[in-house]
Scaffold this active site. Structure first.
Site, PDB file in Angstrom:
ATOM      1  N   ASP A 103      40.687  38.142  90.768  1.00 63.33           N
ATOM      2  CA  ASP A 103      41.088  39.123  89.726  1.00 63.33           C
ATOM      3  C   ASP A 103      42.458  39.645  90.412  1.00 63.33           C
ATOM      4  O   ASP A 103      42.529  40.076  91.585  1.00 63.33           O
ATOM      5  CB  ASP A 103      40.131  40.290  89.723  1.00 63.33           C
ATOM      6  CG  ASP A 103      40.060  41.045  88.333  1.00 63.33           C
ATOM      7  OD1 ASP A 103      41.081  41.431  87.881  1.00 63.33           O
ATOM      8  OD2 ASP A 103      38.954  41.482  87.875  1.00 63.33           O
ATOM      9  N   ASP A 205      44.486  41.942  85.569  1.00 60.77           N
ATOM     10  CA  ASP A 205      44.094  43.366  85.004  1.00 60.77           C
ATOM     11  C   ASP A 205      45.269  43.807  83.915  1.00 60.77           C
ATOM     12  O   ASP A 205      46.076  43.937  84.276  1.00 60.77           O
ATOM     13  CB  ASP A 205      43.980  44.202  85.729  1.00 60.77           C
ATOM     14  CG  ASP A 205      42.999  45.253  85.894  1.00 60.77           C
ATOM     15  OD1 ASP A 205      42.008  45.393  85.347  1.00 60.77           O
ATOM     16  OD2 ASP A 205      43.465  46.474  86.143  1.00 60.77           O
ATOM     17  N   GLU A 260      43.756  40.152  80.732  1.00 64.32           N
ATOM     18  CA  GLU A 260      43.156  41.160  80.150  1.00 64.32           C
ATOM     19  C   GLU A 260      44.079  41.973  79.222  1.00 64.32           C
ATOM     20  O   GLU A 260      44.965  42.619  79.727  1.00 64.32           O
ATOM     21  CB  GLU A 260      42.478  42.138  81.095  1.00 64.32           C
ATOM     22  CG  GLU A 260      41.391  43.205  80.170  1.00 64.32           C
ATOM     23  CD  GLU A 260      41.335  44.471  81.074  1.00 64.32           C
ATOM     24  OE1 GLU A 260      40.326  45.154  80.658  1.00 64.32           O
ATOM     25  OE2 GLU A 260      42.006  44.678  81.823  1.00 64.32           O
ATOM     26  N   HIS A 322      32.057  44.130  83.014  1.00 63.20           N
ATOM     27  CA  HIS A 322      31.753  45.461  83.925  1.00 63.20           C
ATOM     28  C   HIS A 322      32.279  46.772  83.449  1.00 63.20           C
ATOM     29  O   HIS A 322      32.055  47.635  84.148  1.00 63.20           O
ATOM     30  CB  HIS A 322      32.330  45.200  85.439  1.00 63.20           C
ATOM     31  CG  HIS A 322      33.926  44.792  85.158  1.00 63.20           C
ATOM     32  ND1 HIS A 322      34.280  43.979  84.622  1.00 63.20           N
ATOM     33  CD2 HIS A 322      34.966  45.766  85.866  1.00 63.20           C
ATOM     34  CE1 HIS A 322      35.694  44.316  84.634  1.00 63.20           C
ATOM     35  NE2 HIS A 322      36.145  45.331  85.141  1.00 63.20           N
ATOM     36  N   ASP A 323      32.978  46.691  82.342  1.00 58.85           N
ATOM     37  CA  ASP A 323      33.618  47.817  81.698  1.00 58.85           C
ATOM     38  C   ASP A 323      32.736  48.509  80.481  1.00 58.85           C
ATOM     39  O   ASP A 323      32.939  49.336  79.865  1.00 58.85           O
ATOM     40  CB  ASP A 323      34.721  47.836  81.274  1.00 58.85           C
ATOM     41  CG  ASP A 323      35.741  47.560  82.364  1.00 58.85           C
ATOM     42  OD1 ASP A 323      35.457  48.068  83.651  1.00 58.85           O
ATOM     43  OD2 ASP A 323      36.945  46.605  82.075  1.00 58.85           O
TER      44      ASP A 323
HETATM   45  C1  NOJ Z   1      40.371  47.052  83.728  1.00 59.12           C
HETATM   46  C2  NOJ Z   1      39.383  46.782  84.598  1.00 59.12           C
HETATM   47  O1  NOJ Z   1      38.361  45.543  83.830  1.00 59.12           O
HETATM   48  C3  NOJ Z   1      38.510  48.041  84.889  1.00 59.12           C
HETATM   49  O2  NOJ Z   1      37.281  47.851  85.638  1.00 59.12           O
HETATM   50  C4  NOJ Z   1      39.412  48.971  85.515  1.00 59.12           C
HETATM   51  O3  NOJ Z   1      38.944  50.174  85.831  1.00 59.12           O
HETATM   52  C5  NOJ Z   1      40.735  49.128  84.896  1.00 59.12           C
HETATM   53  N1  NOJ Z   1      41.458  47.938  84.280  1.00 59.12           N
HETATM   54  C6  NOJ Z   1      41.946  49.784  85.854  1.00 59.12           C
HETATM   55  O4  NOJ Z   1      42.118  48.566  86.878  1.00 59.12           O
END
Ligand code: NOJ
Length: 512
Positions: A103, A205, A260, A322-323
């Site tokens: 990542d 990210d 992402e 994970h979000d």
């Molecule tokens: C996206 C990530 O998936 C998330 O977990 C993170 O909090 C934010 N970007 C900030 O890096």
């Protein structure tokens, strides 16, 4: 898209498996997962049949955002081990034929990163312009952007130097200024560091946020409540991504960029593939946000094709990460989660699994006093139960988050012993997919079907599969497919027999 079988880059036919290192496996008994804990479980991924693992951040970090606040891009946080643990994990993953994506968090650093410490030290700092600093008055932020967590402004006032700095996430995650060539060079160097160690690519990210309009203008009032990270979509970002892609291409092998793109419109997501010279793969979240409903999914599938196909962009599919709450939790039953797994693994594109979904894990209900994430995402980050007996293959200190529901019954050990488990369903789906050119690279045609049923056919040369997904909890007639053989059933029912034309409630089928 042609439907003849042909050789294609590995990441098009691959299935990626996301690991959240804190929650995967704990080798030293401190209650937090680590790299060695992942290495010891590599046989699980190999047995399951995935092609690549993506590791959420394990870099040095103050852990305000559990690793997405990086204070050293080129080292492992001691909590997770050291660089030698990473090298060993990478080598042993490769020995099993598993690729490894790491990542990369380029939009922001930690406020403890030496670059920001230096930048913050004075207005005259030689790194002042590595971040976005703005004049103003302490009571009025420079624009109306909101940060992602806590419904607060995306700006923090720095008392010592009497200026604001920008952060699309926590105040402890200041945004780098990618308009500064020194920042670009320093971040490219971090890519090279991992490329030289042998990683197979990067999950990037919030890549849509890299470019910022130099004037940082207000968002239109009707969008001003939406976190800015979901809206930033500057044309200049595309050149930055092309440069990142060129760095990758300096290295041999088919390394991959999986970005992402946090923008909730597939049409905009598709633009981040460029002309085949930006991202290889982009996350597309509208399907993840869709309800479990055939009509809604039909629209999302058609949308991905409409926006990706004309530019030769290869879609991705993801249901959990994970979000977000796990799809097992969102959809409300294991039967539906099983049907969703069949859907995810048979659509046209690269699927990304989130560790634990193969166990049908539900989110943990986190009691007051144990919540740790500022974004309220603890529930989907519960530790993976490996063994049926407590402490479920962890040992030592209590894990950093409570167990998911039914950890014994949901454990890898218990489900491996049960051929009817969801874990075995995932394995069957992955094997079926691997063996079918239609499923890994074929075209996709949506078929007419009754309300509550999503039906589609995939074809590559002479290989073809038909998928039927019943999102309703009642049985459904699908007469036009009678006569085909059931290759995989989400509930295991009727596999190997002729399909009789009726889908059971919440059932999904691969027909051959
Ligand atoms: C996206 C990530 O998936 C998330 O977990 C993170 O909090 C934010 N970007 C900030 O890096």
């Amino acid at each position: 898209m042609g439907s003849e079988e042909r050789s294609q880059p590995w990441w098009k036919s691959a299935v990626v498996y996301q690991i959240y290192p804190r929650s995967f496996g704990d080798s030293n008994g401190d209650g937090v997962g680590d790299l060695e804990g992942i290495r010891r479980r590599l046989d699980h991924m190999a047995w399951l049949g995935v092609d690549a693992i993506w590791l959420s951040p394990f870099y040095r970090s103050p852990m305000k955002d559990f690793g997405y606040d990086v204070s050293d891009y080129c080292d492992v946080d001691p909590l997770f081990g050291g660089l030698s643990d990473f090298d060993r994990l990478l080598a042993e993953a490769h020995a099993r034929g598993l690729r490894v994506l790491v990542d990369w968090v380029p939009n922001h650093t930690s406020d403890r990163h030496p670059w920001f410490v230096e930048s913050r030290s004075s207005r005259a700092s030689h790194r002042r312009d590595w971040y976005h600093w703005r004049d103003g008055r302490p009571e009025r932020p420079p624009n109306n952007w909101r940060a992602a967590f806590g419904d607060s402004p995306a700006w923090t006032w720095d008392e010592a130097t009497a200026q604001w700095y920008l952060h699309l996430f926590l105040p402890e995650q200041p945004d780098l200024d990618w308009g500064n060539p020194e920042v670009v060079a320093a971040m490219h160097a971090t890519l090279r560091f991992w490329l030289e160690r042998g990683v197979d690519g990067f999950r990037i990210d919030v890549v849509n946020c890299l470019g910022k309009h130099p004037a940082l203008p207000d968002l239109p009032a009707e969008r001003a409540r939406i976190p800015a990270c979901a809206l930033v979509d500057e044309p200049g970002t595309h050149a930055l991504i092309r440069d990142i892609r060129r760095v990758l291409e300096e290295y041999p092998g088919e390394r991959v960029l999986l970005g992402e793109v946090a923008i909730p419109w597939t049409e905009r997501v598709a633009s981040y593939y460029g002309e085949g010279d930006e991202l290889h793969l982009a996350f597309n979240f509208p399907p993840l946000y869709a309800p479990w409903d055939a009509a809604a999914w039909r629209e999302r599938v058609a949308d991905a094709a409409a926006h990706c196909d004309p530019r030769g962009a290869w879609p991705t599919w993801v249901l959990s990460n994970h979000d977000n709450r796990r799809h097992r939790t969102r959809y409300g039953s294991e039967a539906r989660a099983r049907a969703a797994a069949l859907l995810l693994l048979t659509l046209r594109g690269t699927p990304v699994l989130y560790a634990g979904e193969e166990l049908g894990l539900e989110d943990t209900v986190i009691p007051d006093g144990r919540r740790v994430d500022p974004g309220g995402r603890d529930g989907c980050r519960a530790p993976i139960p490996w063994e049926a007996a407590e402490p479920h293959g962890w040992g030592g200190a209590e894990p950093w988050l409570p167990w998911p529901p039914e950890p014994a019954r949901r454990s890898v050990e218990a489900q491996r012993a049960d051929a009817g488990s969801i874990l075995h369903l995932y394995r069957r789906l992955l094997a079926t997919r691997r063996g079918s050119p239609a499923l890994t690279q074929g075209d996709l045609e949506l078929l007419p079907a009754r309300e509550g049923v999503l039906a589609y056919r995939r074809r590559c040369g002479r290989d073809a599969r038909t998928m039927l997904v019943n999102t309703s909890d009642e049985s459904r007639e699908v007469p036009l497919t009678a006569g085909l053989r059931v290759e995989v059933a989400s509930d295991g029912g009727g596999e190997g027999r002729r399909f009789g034309g009726t889908l059971a409630p919440a059932q999904a089928l691969i027909l051959a």
